[in-house]
Write an enzyme that holds these catalytic residues in place. Sequence first.
Site, mmCIF file in Angstrom:
data_model
loop_
_atom_site.group_PDB
_atom_site.id
_atom_site.type_symbol
_atom_site.label_atom_id
_atom_site.label_comp_id
_atom_site.label_asym_id
_atom_site.label_seq_id
_atom_site.Cartn_x
_atom_site.Cartn_y
_atom_site.Cartn_z
ATOM 1 N N ASN A 20 0.763 -1.068 0.336
ATOM 2 C CA ASN A 20 -0.126 -0.207 0.354
ATOM 3 C C ASN A 20 0.691 1.257 0.188
ATOM 4 O O ASN A 20 1.839 1.153 1.137
ATOM 5 C CB ASN A 20 -0.502 0.533 1.252
ATOM 6 N N ARG A 48 -2.226 -2.231 -3.499
ATOM 7 C CA ARG A 48 -3.421 -1.395 -3.734
ATOM 8 C C ARG A 48 -3.270 0.219 -4.051
ATOM 9 O O ARG A 48 -2.624 0.631 -4.078
ATOM 10 C CB ARG A 48 -3.807 -1.214 -1.478
ATOM 11 N N HIS A 103 -12.693 2.674 -0.034
ATOM 12 C CA HIS A 103 -13.076 1.472 1.011
ATOM 13 C C HIS A 103 -13.838 0.771 0.778
ATOM 14 O O HIS A 103 -14.166 -0.717 1.156
ATOM 15 C CB HIS A 103 -14.083 1.855 2.804
ATOM 16 N N ARG A 117 -12.354 15.126 7.855
ATOM 17 C CA ARG A 117 -13.174 14.911 6.977
ATOM 18 C C ARG A 117 -14.035 15.932 7.087
ATOM 19 O O ARG A 117 -14.837 14.990 8.065
ATOM 20 C CB ARG A 117 -13.101 14.180 5.881
ATOM 21 N N GLU A 121 -7.665 -5.366 4.748
ATOM 22 C CA GLU A 121 -7.971 -5.545 3.013
ATOM 23 C C GLU A 121 -6.594 -5.924 2.728
ATOM 24 O O GLU A 121 -6.234 -6.175 1.207
ATOM 25 C CB GLU A 121 -7.845 -3.511 2.955
#
Length: 397
Positions: free
Chosen positions: A7, A91, A181, A242, A384
């Site tokens: 990643n 990823r 996601h 956020r 993940e």
Amino acid sequence: MKIFVINAGSSSLKYQLIDMNTEKVMAKGLCERIGIEGSKLTHKPAGKDEYVVESPMPTHTAGIKLVLDALCDEKHGVISSLSDITAVGHRVVHGGEMFSKSTLITEEVKKALEVCSEFAPLHNPANLIGINAIEEAMGKDIPQVGVFDTAFHQTMPAKAFMYGIPYKYYENDKIRRYGFHGTSHRFVSAEAAKLLGKPIEELNIITVHLGNGSSVAAVKGGKCIDTSMGFTPLAGMLMGTRCGCVDPAIIPILMDKYNLSTKEINNIMNKESGVYGISGVSSDFRDLATAADEGNARAQLALDMFMYQTKSYIASYAAAMGGVDAIVFTAGVGENSPDVREGAIEGMEFMGIKMDKEKNKVRGTVDITAPESKTKVLVIPTNEELMIAKDTKDLVK
Ligand code: AMP
């Protein structure tokens, strides 16, 4: 079969080496401050001590070379040579409309990723650098696979992914909801079906990924039909820092009033908002809970907003799917905060949704449904990296 999962971020690189026979992590780690002074590799082989290398990493390739050396190191390594690695899974943040599934990386795919970089200028270029760095370090023959955050959401119907702005911006600029996601929503919805012992095709599942970034997805028959994040991961519910969805008119008003540039307003919405911006305390939910317990009203407000917005998405997606068989909480907050889970589900008994407050305190994969609830409420840790490794294995087999 051993799969190396990467990643890559703009100045960091996380990795795991996974043995797919056992699905166990053999080693994992992180390269930090790539391209900046003070670069560091932290390598953790399973069952051995952590190994830290402080060494300059001017490029991602330099970082990957250090990682590959650590993996093969006599003392800190877990494999004898790089030929033990069958394939590499990456990823990739944005696959646009071009990728609805994970894919083997080819020169054509790399070109397509460059096109998608327009949508994720901070992330996709780093993912591409990671892919090229592996080619440089391990040669062109090692199979590499891209696993996209957006891919799982490509099944959304147009009524869910279109925005109410002139159609030409979709046609010309591909402005639409993509969702993120996806790898996590796909993983936990599949795990939920396994746990319930039913084919996923027969289930309506709402997956609630609550972490630093948070998103909710409606998964009908194994396919995503709606999700809360949008064209970018800024949309949806408020998150750590956020803002999530706000009245879009606020943006030009603030820009005009405070003479803000696009960069400044972007920074405010991405880095200074969310539960951090509301509370003024922290983006970490543990700090918020402590502050709220000590009587900090703004920390409590931030938590209340977070739980309220989660609940609103759950109710909305239950309606969109005509009912819900299971709600799955996952990620840092979803897996670890019984209070947030309780607050997000509270008062939904009228919809047939109720959790068992005692079971809710247990950690790990757990069914926290109250006996009288029609809908199952589950906590399932996301993984993940394992999902990326599984896709990589399937594609190289
Ligand atoms: P993630 O982005 O999935 O890694 O989630 C990170 C977030 O999980 C952190 O910001 C923490 O706020 C939250 N988190 C981790 N552990 C706990 C906990 N025990 N209670 C509440 N929140 C937690």
